[in-house]
Design a protein around this motif. Sequence first.
Motif, PDB file in Angstrom:
ATOM      1  N   GLY A  87      40.640  38.875  74.450  1.00 59.44           N
ATOM      2  CA  GLY A  87      41.586  39.465  75.388  1.00 59.44           C
ATOM      3  C   GLY A  87      41.157  40.854  75.801  1.00 59.44           C
ATOM      4  N   ILE A  88      42.135  41.682  76.195  1.00 59.47           N
ATOM      5  CA  ILE A  88      41.791  43.012  76.709  1.00 59.47           C
ATOM      6  C   ILE A  88      41.245  43.928  75.620  1.00 59.47           C
ATOM      7  CG2 ILE A  88      43.492  42.882  78.566  1.00 59.47           C
ATOM      8  CD1 ILE A  88      45.236  44.790  76.873  1.00 59.47           C
ATOM      9  N   ASP A  89      41.515  43.619  74.332  1.00 55.41           N
ATOM     10  CA  ASP A  89      41.010  44.479  73.258  1.00 55.41           C
ATOM     11  C   ASP A  89      39.565  44.167  72.889  1.00 55.41           C
ATOM     12  OD1 ASP A  89      41.359  42.035  72.073  1.00 55.41           O
ATOM     13  OD2 ASP A  89      42.775  42.715  70.533  1.00 55.41           O
ATOM     14  N   GLY A  90      38.995  43.099  73.445  1.00 56.92           N
ATOM     15  CA  GLY A  90      37.597  42.757  73.185  1.00 56.92           C
ATOM     16  C   GLY A  90      37.339  42.129  71.829  1.00 56.92           C
TER      17      GLY A  90
ATOM     18  N   HIS B 173      35.991  35.370  65.893  1.00 53.82           N
ATOM     19  CA  HIS B 173      35.246  35.542  64.640  1.00 53.82           C
ATOM     20  C   HIS B 173      35.506  36.905  64.013  1.00 53.82           C
ATOM     21  CE1 HIS B 173      33.165  31.804  65.339  1.00 53.82           C
ATOM     22  NE2 HIS B 173      32.789  32.203  66.541  1.00 53.82           N
ATOM     23  N   ALA B 174      35.745  37.919  64.840  1.00 60.23           N
ATOM     24  CA  ALA B 174      35.960  39.264  64.306  1.00 60.23           C
ATOM     25  C   ALA B 174      37.421  39.538  63.976  1.00 60.23           C
ATOM     26  CB  ALA B 174      35.463  40.306  65.322  1.00 60.23           C
ATOM     27  N   PHE B 175      38.303  38.632  64.358  1.00 65.21           N
ATOM     28  CA  PHE B 175      39.738  38.924  64.221  1.00 65.21           C
ATOM     29  C   PHE B 175      40.198  38.955  62.770  1.00 65.21           C
ATOM     30  CE2 PHE B 175      44.033  37.089  63.723  1.00 65.21           C
ATOM     31  CZ  PHE B 175      44.783  38.119  64.304  1.00 65.21           C
ATOM     32  N   LEU B 176      39.697  38.039  61.949  1.00 64.45           N
ATOM     33  CA  LEU B 176      40.244  37.885  60.603  1.00 64.45           C
ATOM     34  C   LEU B 176      40.132  39.165  59.791  1.00 64.45           C
ATOM     35  CD1 LEU B 176      41.614  35.925  58.724  1.00 64.45           C
ATOM     36  CD2 LEU B 176      39.368  35.187  57.912  1.00 64.45           C
ATOM     37  N   GLU B 177      38.967  39.796  59.821  1.00 61.72           N
ATOM     38  CA  GLU B 177      38.781  41.022  59.033  1.00 61.72           C
ATOM     39  C   GLU B 177      39.697  42.135  59.518  1.00 61.72           C
ATOM     40  OE1 GLU B 177      37.072  41.411  56.285  1.00 61.72           O
ATOM     41  OE2 GLU B 177      36.593  39.265  56.386  1.00 61.72           O
ATOM     42  N   ARG B 178      39.929  42.185  60.829  1.00 60.71           N
ATOM     43  CA  ARG B 178      40.809  43.231  61.366  1.00 60.71           C
ATOM     44  C   ARG B 178      42.276  42.920  61.093  1.00 60.71           C
ATOM     45  NH1 ARG B 178      38.564  46.425  65.721  1.00 60.71           N
ATOM     46  NH2 ARG B 178      36.352  45.994  66.002  1.00 60.71           N
TER      47      ARG B 178
ATOM     48  N   THR C  11      45.213  38.313  73.841  1.00 62.09           N
ATOM     49  CA  THR C  11      44.396  38.719  72.707  1.00 62.09           C
ATOM     50  C   THR C  11      44.490  37.640  71.631  1.00 62.09           C
ATOM     51  OG1 THR C  11      46.218  39.889  71.644  1.00 62.09           O
ATOM     52  CG2 THR C  11      44.860  41.156  73.191  1.00 62.09           C
ATOM     53  N   VAL C  12      43.561  37.673  70.696  1.00 61.98           N
ATOM     54  CA  VAL C  12      43.559  36.663  69.635  1.00 61.98           C
ATOM     55  C   VAL C  12      44.840  36.749  68.817  1.00 61.98           C
ATOM     56  CG1 VAL C  12      42.356  35.839  67.580  1.00 61.98           C
ATOM     57  CG2 VAL C  12      41.043  36.670  69.537  1.00 61.98           C
ATOM     58  N   GLN C  13      45.310  37.971  68.535  1.00 66.05           N
ATOM     59  CA  GLN C  13      46.547  38.111  67.768  1.00 66.05           C
ATOM     60  C   GLN C  13      47.728  37.493  68.519  1.00 66.05           C
ATOM     61  OE1 GLN C  13      47.681  41.734  65.443  1.00 66.05           O
ATOM     62  NE2 GLN C  13      49.305  41.924  66.999  1.00 66.05           N
ATOM     63  N   ASP C  14      47.806  37.739  69.822  1.00 65.76           N
ATOM     64  CA  ASP C  14      48.900  37.156  70.602  1.00 65.76           C
ATOM     65  C   ASP C  14      48.795  35.635  70.645  1.00 65.76           C
ATOM     66  OD1 ASP C  14      50.005  39.604  71.104  1.00 65.76           O
ATOM     67  OD2 ASP C  14      49.148  39.830  73.111  1.00 65.76           O
ATOM     68  N   ARG C  15      47.577  35.106  70.649  1.00 68.03           N
ATOM     69  CA  ARG C  15      47.424  33.651  70.637  1.00 68.03           C
ATOM     70  C   ARG C  15      47.917  33.069  69.311  1.00 68.03           C
ATOM     71  NH1 ARG C  15      41.985  34.524  73.295  1.00 68.03           N
ATOM     72  NH2 ARG C  15      40.888  33.204  71.810  1.00 68.03           N
TER      73      ARG C  15
ATOM     74  N   PRO D 211      53.712  42.152  72.610  1.00 69.61           N
ATOM     75  CA  PRO D 211      52.416  41.562  72.975  1.00 69.61           C
ATOM     76  C   PRO D 211      51.632  42.465  73.918  1.00 69.61           C
ATOM     77  CG  PRO D 211      54.208  40.426  74.101  1.00 69.61           C
ATOM     78  CD  PRO D 211      54.843  41.395  73.153  1.00 69.61           C
ATOM     79  N   SER D 212      50.322  42.299  73.910  1.00 70.56           N
ATOM     80  CA  SER D 212      49.439  43.074  74.785  1.00 70.56           C
ATOM     81  C   SER D 212      49.376  42.421  76.163  1.00 70.56           C
ATOM     82  CB  SER D 212      48.030  43.140  74.190  1.00 70.56           C
ATOM     83  OG  SER D 212      48.056  43.701  72.901  1.00 70.56           O
ATOM     84  N   PRO D 213      49.022  43.190  77.187  1.00 69.09           N
ATOM     85  CA  PRO D 213      48.817  42.590  78.508  1.00 69.09           C
ATOM     86  C   PRO D 213      47.685  41.553  78.471  1.00 69.09           C
ATOM     87  CG  PRO D 213      48.967  44.982  78.676  1.00 69.09           C
ATOM     88  CD  PRO D 213      48.869  44.655  77.215  1.00 69.09           C
ATOM     89  N   LEU D 214      47.688  40.673  79.434  1.00 66.19           N
ATOM     90  CA  LEU D 214      46.692  39.619  79.518  1.00 66.19           C
ATOM     91  C   LEU D 214      45.460  40.099  80.280  1.00 66.19           C
ATOM     92  CD1 LEU D 214      49.143  36.761  80.563  1.00 66.19           C
ATOM     93  CD2 LEU D 214      48.365  37.312  78.259  1.00 66.19           C
TER      94      LEU D 214
END
Length: 530
Positions: A73-76, A80-85, A126-130, A104-107
Amino acid sequence: MTTRGQSDADEASPEPRDSGEAAKYSPLGVLSTRANEQKESPGQNDKLMEQVADPANLNTAWKRVRENGGAPGIDGITVHAFLERAKPRSEALRRELLEGNYRPSPLRRVKIPKPSGGERLLGIPTVQDRVVQQAFLQVLQPILDPTFSDHSYGFRPNRSAHQAVASAQAYIQQGYDWVVDFDLEAFFDRVNHDRLMSRLGQRIADKRVCWTIRRFLQAGVMEKAVLSPATEGTPQGGSLSPLLANLVLDELDKELERRGLRFVRYADDCNVYLRSERAADNAFEKLTRFIEDMLKLKVNRAKSAVGRPWERKLLGFSFTRAKEGAKRRIAPKALAKAKERIRELTMKGHANFEATMAELKRFLTGWLGYFRFCQTPSVLIRLEEWTRRRLRSLIWRQWKRGTTRYRELVKRGADSGDAAKLAGSSDGPWHISRTPLLSQIFPKTVFAAYGLPQFHASPSPSFTEPPDADPHVRWCNRESPQGPTYVNFAGRSRRSGALDGAACHRNVVILLGPASCLTLAFPHYRPPCP
C-alpha cells in the motif's frame, strides 16, 4: 390457468402478488423473511468486535493475506516484510479495534485496463488494513450471507458463475426467453455510503464494527502524493468490497423478488427473464427508476438493453435459440478474446518454444477450466485445431531457412522429396501450417506432450469462476509462473497458482474438505524442443 399476456402483466407489475412466494417480502424489500424471523440473529450481538480482534481470527486473516500476496500500500511495506513490523504492535492493534479507534490508511491508486476499453480504478490497502478487512470478513460473512437472495451468485461461499449461468438457462428453457440485461455504470465508485451503512446497521448491532467499516469507506485515495477524500463508493481492491457490494445490491434482489420476477445476479451483472418483449420493456423502465431513485446508482443505458438471451451474454456465456434447446455456448466476444490472447502468445517467433508452451498452457488451463462448461463442443474442437495450426506456423517461422526446414522435416521422418518440396515453397507459414505433411509430423499428441490441454474433454473438476473474476487478481500478482493447482471438491474451485510448465511433474492438490487434502504427482514425458 392464465394466458401468456396475463402472466407477463403480473411479472412486470410493481405491486406484490396476493399469494405465493412474492407475497412473503416486505413492501420496501429491505429485509428478507429469514432475517425478520430470526430476531436473535448473530448480528444483534454487540460483542462482534471481540470476535474480530480475537488473536485466532487475526492469525487466520494474516495467513489468508500472506497466501494471496499482493502489492504494498502507500506505506511501501510488502507482505513478506509485514510480519516483523507487526509483531511489536499486535496488542496495540487489538486495543484499537476493541476501543473502536482503528484508523485505516488511505488507499494507493492503481489503474488497470479493462478488456472492453477504458480503465478500472483499484485502491490497494496497506497489508495491515488487508489483514483487518479479512478479519472483519471472516466474522461478518457468516452473518450477512444467509440473508442474501438465493438468486445472487457473485463472491459468495459455495456459489459460482456456473450456477448463475445454469439458472439463467433453466429460465430460458421454461419459456422466459426475453431478457433485461442491466449494466450498472461505475458501480463500485457510486455506492452511497449512508444507504450502505443504514443497511449494515439493520443487521449489525455492534457500533464499533459499523464505525470502523465507515472509516474504511472514507479512508480516501492517495495518488501522486495527493490525498483525495472518498464521499461515495467501495474501492475495488479490499477484501470487504465484494461483501459490501452484495449488501447494497441485496436491496435490488429483494425488490425483484417482491415483483415476482425471475432473475440472476452475479455482483453488478444482473439479468431479468420474462416471457414477452412488452413485459421486458415495462420491467426495464420501472427497475431503472428504482435503481437510480432508490439505490442512488446509475444504469448505463448504452450497455443495458432488452433482447433475446442468445443476443446477449452472461458471464462470458450466451445461449443457443430456444428451439435449439437453449444450450450454453461461449459468447462470441469471449471466444474472440481467447483467440487474440493465443495469437499474442504464438506470435513470438524468436521465443523459446518450451517457454511459449508453458505460457500457453498456463492461460488455457484457466480459460478451458471455466469455458468447458459450454454445451457446444464443436466450438472447442475448432478452437483446438486452430491453436495447433498456430503452433505449427510458429515452428515453421522458427526454422527460418529452407535448409533448416528440410533438415528438420527429414529428421522427423518426412520423405526427402516431400520435405524438399515443402521447404522450398514460397507460401507463408500460415498456409504451410495446414499442409498434410506438417500435420503428420506434428500431430496433437506432440503438443499434448508439451502440456497443451485437450479442449473439448470435460474434466472433473472444473474452475467455476470466470478467468480474472476476482477484482484483486491483477494487482496482487496471484498468477505466478509456478505453483500447484488447487481444486476444491467440497464446492467451489479456486486456482492459487498456475501449473509449472517447466517441471517434470505436475502437482495437483485436491481439497477433499475443510481440513484434508490429497496431493497427486503426474509425471509426463516432454520430447525435444522443435
